[in-house]
Design a protein around this motif. Sequence first.
Motif, PDB file in Angstrom:
ATOM      1  N   LEU A   1       1.710  22.283  48.857  1.00 31.11           N
ATOM      2  CA  LEU A   1       2.159  23.662  49.072  1.00 31.11           C
ATOM      3  C   LEU A   1       1.225  24.379  50.038  1.00 31.11           C
ATOM      4  O   LEU A   1       0.227  23.822  50.505  1.00 31.11           O
ATOM      5  CB  LEU A   1       2.246  24.395  47.737  1.00 31.11           C
ATOM      6  CG  LEU A   1       3.241  23.819  46.722  1.00 31.11           C
ATOM      7  CD1 LEU A   1       3.281  24.673  45.462  1.00 31.11           C
ATOM      8  CD2 LEU A   1       4.650  23.701  47.329  1.00 31.11           C
ATOM      9  N   ASP A   2       1.545  25.622  50.315  1.00 37.25           N
ATOM     10  CA  ASP A   2       0.787  26.384  51.305  1.00 37.25           C
ATOM     11  C   ASP A   2       0.191  27.636  50.679  1.00 37.25           C
ATOM     12  O   ASP A   2       0.649  28.099  49.627  1.00 37.25           O
ATOM     13  CB  ASP A   2       1.698  26.766  52.471  1.00 37.25           C
ATOM     14  CG  ASP A   2       0.929  27.233  53.701  1.00 37.25           C
ATOM     15  OD1 ASP A   2      -0.290  26.988  53.754  1.00 37.25           O
ATOM     16  OD2 ASP A   2       1.546  27.840  54.592  1.00 37.25           O
ATOM     17  N   GLY A   3      -0.843  28.159  51.322  1.00 38.46           N
ATOM     18  CA  GLY A   3      -1.400  29.458  50.969  1.00 38.46           C
ATOM     19  C   GLY A   3      -1.845  29.580  49.527  1.00 38.46           C
ATOM     20  O   GLY A   3      -2.434  28.666  48.944  1.00 38.46           O
ATOM     21  N   LYS A   4      -1.539  30.737  48.941  1.00 35.86           N
ATOM     22  CA  LYS A   4      -1.999  31.056  47.589  1.00 35.86           C
ATOM     23  C   LYS A   4      -1.462  30.084  46.550  1.00 35.86           C
ATOM     24  O   LYS A   4      -2.147  29.773  45.565  1.00 35.86           O
ATOM     25  CB  LYS A   4      -1.584  32.480  47.225  1.00 35.86           C
ATOM     26  CG  LYS A   4      -2.185  32.997  45.920  1.00 35.86           C
ATOM     27  CD  LYS A   4      -1.831  34.455  45.713  1.00 35.86           C
ATOM     28  CE  LYS A   4      -2.518  35.017  44.461  1.00 35.86           C
ATOM     29  NZ  LYS A   4      -2.147  34.315  43.233  1.00 35.86           N
ATOM     30  N   GLN A   5      -0.241  29.583  46.749  1.00 33.61           N
ATOM     31  CA  GLN A   5       0.323  28.637  45.781  1.00 33.61           C
ATOM     32  C   GLN A   5      -0.550  27.390  45.669  1.00 33.61           C
ATOM     33  O   GLN A   5      -0.827  26.913  44.569  1.00 33.61           O
ATOM     34  CB  GLN A   5       1.743  28.245  46.194  1.00 33.61           C
ATOM     35  CG  GLN A   5       2.798  29.304  45.949  1.00 33.61           C
ATOM     36  CD  GLN A   5       4.173  28.803  46.370  1.00 33.61           C
ATOM     37  OE1 GLN A   5       4.424  28.502  47.535  1.00 33.61           O
ATOM     38  NE2 GLN A   5       5.072  28.692  45.408  1.00 33.61           N
ATOM     39  N   ALA A   6      -0.972  26.868  46.796  1.00 35.85           N
ATOM     40  CA  ALA A   6      -1.809  25.672  46.788  1.00 35.85           C
ATOM     41  C   ALA A   6      -3.182  25.967  46.193  1.00 35.85           C
ATOM     42  O   ALA A   6      -3.706  25.181  45.388  1.00 35.85           O
ATOM     43  CB  ALA A   6      -1.963  25.122  48.200  1.00 35.85           C
ATOM     44  N   LEU A   7      -3.776  27.092  46.554  1.00 34.20           N
ATOM     45  CA  LEU A   7      -5.096  27.444  46.049  1.00 34.20           C
ATOM     46  C   LEU A   7      -5.073  27.696  44.550  1.00 34.20           C
ATOM     47  O   LEU A   7      -5.984  27.268  43.822  1.00 34.20           O
ATOM     48  CB  LEU A   7      -5.617  28.684  46.789  1.00 34.20           C
ATOM     49  CG  LEU A   7      -5.875  28.495  48.290  1.00 34.20           C
ATOM     50  CD1 LEU A   7      -6.243  29.820  48.937  1.00 34.20           C
ATOM     51  CD2 LEU A   7      -6.961  27.454  48.536  1.00 34.20           C
ATOM     52  N   ASP A   8      -4.039  28.370  44.074  1.00 32.78           N
ATOM     53  CA  ASP A   8      -3.915  28.624  42.634  1.00 32.78           C
ATOM     54  C   ASP A   8      -3.708  27.323  41.864  1.00 32.78           C
ATOM     55  O   ASP A   8      -4.251  27.137  40.767  1.00 32.78           O
ATOM     56  CB  ASP A   8      -2.748  29.578  42.356  1.00 32.78           C
ATOM     57  CG  ASP A   8      -3.049  31.009  42.790  1.00 32.78           C
ATOM     58  OD1 ASP A   8      -4.219  31.311  43.076  1.00 32.78           O
ATOM     59  OD2 ASP A   8      -2.103  31.814  42.844  1.00 32.78           O
ATOM     60  N   ALA A   9      -2.927  26.414  42.441  1.00 39.70           N
ATOM     61  CA  ALA A   9      -2.690  25.129  41.786  1.00 39.70           C
ATOM     62  C   ALA A   9      -3.987  24.338  41.684  1.00 39.70           C
ATOM     63  O   ALA A   9      -4.288  23.738  40.634  1.00 39.70           O
ATOM     64  CB  ALA A   9      -1.643  24.334  42.552  1.00 39.70           C
ATOM     65  N   PHE A  10      -4.787  24.350  42.741  1.00 41.88           N
ATOM     66  CA  PHE A  10      -6.061  23.627  42.696  1.00 41.88           C
ATOM     67  C   PHE A  10      -6.995  24.247  41.660  1.00 41.88           C
ATOM     68  O   PHE A  10      -7.675  23.525  40.913  1.00 41.88           O
ATOM     69  CB  PHE A  10      -6.736  23.638  44.065  1.00 41.88           C
ATOM     70  CG  PHE A  10      -8.065  22.941  44.070  1.00 41.88           C
ATOM     71  CD1 PHE A  10      -8.139  21.561  43.941  1.00 41.88           C
ATOM     72  CD2 PHE A  10      -9.246  23.655  44.170  1.00 41.88           C
ATOM     73  CE1 PHE A  10      -9.356  20.901  43.921  1.00 41.88           C
ATOM     74  CE2 PHE A  10     -10.481  23.008  44.150  1.00 41.88           C
ATOM     75  CZ  PHE A  10     -10.531  21.627  44.034  1.00 41.88           C
TER      76      PHE A  10
END
Length: 381
Positions: free
Chosen positions: A27-36
């Motif tokens: 995913l991109d942006g905040k979605q990817a960072l939140d998932a990590f």
Amino acid sequence: MAGQHYRHQGHLWPATEQHVLLQAALLDGKQALDAFAQWRAKVDWEDELGYPTLRLLPLVYHNLLRLQLDDPLMGRLKGVYRRFWCENQTLFFLIAAFIKHLQENGVDVLLLKGAPLVLGYYKNHALRPMSDIDLAVRPEQLPRALALLRELDWDAGPMPSPEDLRYQHAVGCLRDFEEPLDVHFHIARDCMNSMADDWFWADIEPMDFQGIPVWQLAPTAMLFHTIIHGVRWNEETPVRWIPDAIMVLRQRGDEVDWPKLLAFADSQRLTHRLALGVGYLSTEFGLELPETVTAHLRAYRSGGLRERIENTIVLGARSRWYTHPLTKQWVFFAEYCGLTEMDRPWAFLIGFSHYLRYRWGLRGRLEILPTIARGLWRRIA
């Protein structure tokens, strides 16, 4: 189309932590960072992560680096990234001599799975870890390919028998301590018939492998092969097909001939599994499909009794059938259903007796009944 039916029990879909890691990778942006951040909070880095998870980390690192994440774990992720970059470079170097030997001796080499994905779609040796090389040769060129393999000191075993060619899809080869090489004479284990082989070989394109001209599947066949190979129950949950399919769609999705793909899936009774895979990608990763494709998959109903029987071992916990000698025979029966037609009952039964003899390793069909009798006697005794 998919949200209500793609989930199955067992090891068919990624576990929650794997799914979150896939989001961090894809995913991109905040979605990817939140998932990590969600995945990081639950993982003990001093514990064993498991190989399926480890193989996703280079892609996670690459995505987080692009998003400029500042996190102490980035150093460790970079180490995993470098490890797999080195391993893939080494694997490609080791296998290049054999591929060149085949090509120079007139054998058509079609690279499958990891190698063409690394070079043509991920475009980075680190992002798609591999444990072996898969290639296909035309069925009539198989004896020549195996002979050439042996010239380079590979152990290819005996030449496959006519029954091996009918009931198997590839020859596993080894050499010293190098990674294994699978030589396919049928492109896919799920459609081992000449019509399917012709379809795949008709949808190929040239590629360069370490300076050697070879072939790879074109985007339509590549996407089909990736999804069908991945949507299969396994003790070790299949995960890597998800980023593979997404990379094919991101890089060359506009070249996918969906009507051609759907027609082939229908002809091979694999539309249900295709719908499961596409449904997962659509629901969980926002894959947008043409309305005609969505309508086709939504309207599809099971291809019949044969498909439903085969799916009991493909989409369900296959290992549970091995808990008893009688239920184990269901696995053989379901496998055979996937290899043949059921429209002529007598021919089907005769064919199954041949397959049973083959799977049991018997010399002839006359040994089937005595073998059953001895098995029953051992159970009673």
